[in-house]
Motif scaffolding. Structure first.
Motif, mmCIF file in Angstrom:
data_model
loop_
_atom_site.group_PDB
_atom_site.id
_atom_site.type_symbol
_atom_site.label_atom_id
_atom_site.label_comp_id
_atom_site.label_asym_id
_atom_site.label_seq_id
_atom_site.Cartn_x
_atom_site.Cartn_y
_atom_site.Cartn_z
ATOM 1 N N SER A 40 0.837 -1.207 0.000
ATOM 2 C CA SER A 40 0.000 0.000 0.000
ATOM 3 C C SER A 40 0.871 1.256 0.000
ATOM 4 N N ALA A 41 1.910 1.247 0.824
ATOM 5 C CA ALA A 41 2.838 2.382 0.858
ATOM 6 C C ALA A 41 3.521 2.552 -0.497
ATOM 7 N N TYR A 42 3.830 1.444 -1.151
ATOM 8 C CA TYR A 42 4.440 1.461 -2.486
ATOM 9 C C TYR A 42 3.529 2.220 -3.456
ATOM 10 N N VAL A 43 2.249 1.864 -3.467
ATOM 11 C CA VAL A 43 1.292 2.492 -4.385
ATOM 12 C C VAL A 43 1.147 3.981 -4.081
ATOM 13 N N VAL A 44 1.054 4.320 -2.810
ATOM 14 C CA VAL A 44 0.908 5.722 -2.421
ATOM 15 C C VAL A 44 2.140 6.519 -2.831
ATOM 16 N N LYS A 45 3.317 5.978 -2.538
ATOM 17 C CA LYS A 45 4.564 6.690 -2.871
ATOM 18 C C LYS A 45 4.745 6.792 -4.387
ATOM 19 N N GLN A 46 4.329 5.773 -5.111
ATOM 20 C CA GLN A 46 4.441 5.788 -6.572
ATOM 21 C C GLN A 46 3.599 6.913 -7.165
ATOM 22 N N SER A 47 2.490 7.229 -6.534
ATOM 23 C CA SER A 47 1.621 8.289 -7.054
ATOM 24 C C SER A 47 2.208 9.685 -6.867
ATOM 25 N N ASP A 48 3.292 9.804 -6.092
ATOM 26 C CA ASP A 48 3.965 11.101 -5.922
ATOM 27 C C ASP A 48 4.575 11.595 -7.230
ATOM 28 N N GLY A 49 4.870 10.677 -8.131
ATOM 29 C CA GLY A 49 5.377 11.069 -9.446
ATOM 30 C C GLY A 49 6.879 10.951 -9.622
ATOM 31 N N VAL A 50 7.649 10.914 -8.550
ATOM 32 C CA VAL A 50 9.104 10.781 -8.650
ATOM 33 C C VAL A 50 9.428 9.295 -8.525
ATOM 34 N N TRP A 51 9.304 8.584 -9.631
ATOM 35 C CA TRP A 51 9.400 7.128 -9.584
ATOM 36 C C TRP A 51 10.287 6.647 -10.722
ATOM 37 N N LEU A 52 11.271 5.862 -10.392
ATOM 38 C CA LEU A 52 12.191 5.306 -11.379
ATOM 39 C C LEU A 52 11.513 4.146 -12.101
#
Length: 193
Positions: A40-52
């Motif tokens: 869940s944290a992965y999905v939330v953090k991925q939505s921040d936009g700064v994702w490799l």
């Protein structure tokens, strides 16, 4: 009065589980909660936009096949124990352990391939999450290998057989659980990398 006593007695015998099995199930529920929180944290953090954006190493495909095959072999160990084919059960337990070690080696090779792609533990959250998810799963797999070693020692002392299956059953349950957990993580990472 007798009906009430028999009803009470029946209610008391409706649910019986070995305390160690119950503890194992509680532990597995806590592991599910841990990985649910991490994904869940992965999905939330991925939505921040700064994702490799990166490709999962192909060796993870191989480790997925290895973990499924090891689950089949572990189930064979249980099957042979139920039939008191002790030598075959021991062989299947050892093959399960070898495949588990192969899985861990494959995961390590996957980490090396990630480094070659420029995906590191520190830097981008995508890499951090990938290493944490696979590392925490690997840690649990190591605990399962220790469990297999304990059961194998008991098997070589003739303490695991058709009339004494609790230890092997718990080990097989945990092993299948970790295999299913890896398949979930693999699909999750494949769809969300």
């Amino acid at each position: 009065m007798n009906a009430a006593m028999s009803l009470k007695k029946d209610k008391g015998t409706q649910f019986r589980m070995h305390p160690k099995k119950f503890a194992l199930w509680l532990f597995m529920v806590s592991v599910v909660m841990l990985f649910a929180a991490l994904t869940s944290a992965y999905v939330v953090k991925q939505s921040d936009g700064v994702w490799l954006d990166f490709e999962l190493p192909m060796v993870f495909d191989m480790t997925s096949i290895i973990i499924v095959a090891s689950s089949v072999v572990m189930q064979l160990a249980y099957y042979f124990a139920k039939k008191d084919e002790i030598v075959k059960m021991r062989i299947m337990l050892l093959l399960t352990a070898v495949s588990g070690i192969g899985f861990l080696i494959g995961q390590y090779l996957g980490w090396q391939a990630l480094v070659e792609q420029g995906v590191y533990f520190v830097g981008n959250p995508a890499g951090s999450f990938l290493y944490v998810l696979t590392g925490v799963h690997g840690f649990h797999l190591i605990s399962a290998l220790i469990f297999i070693a304990v059961v194998a020692v008991a098997a070589f002392k003739y303490k695991v057989h058709s009339k004494s299956l609790d230890q092997l059953e718990m080990c097989a349950t945990y092993w299948h659980f970790l295999g299913g957990l890896w398949l979930y993580l693999y699909l999750f990472l494949t769809l969300n990398h």
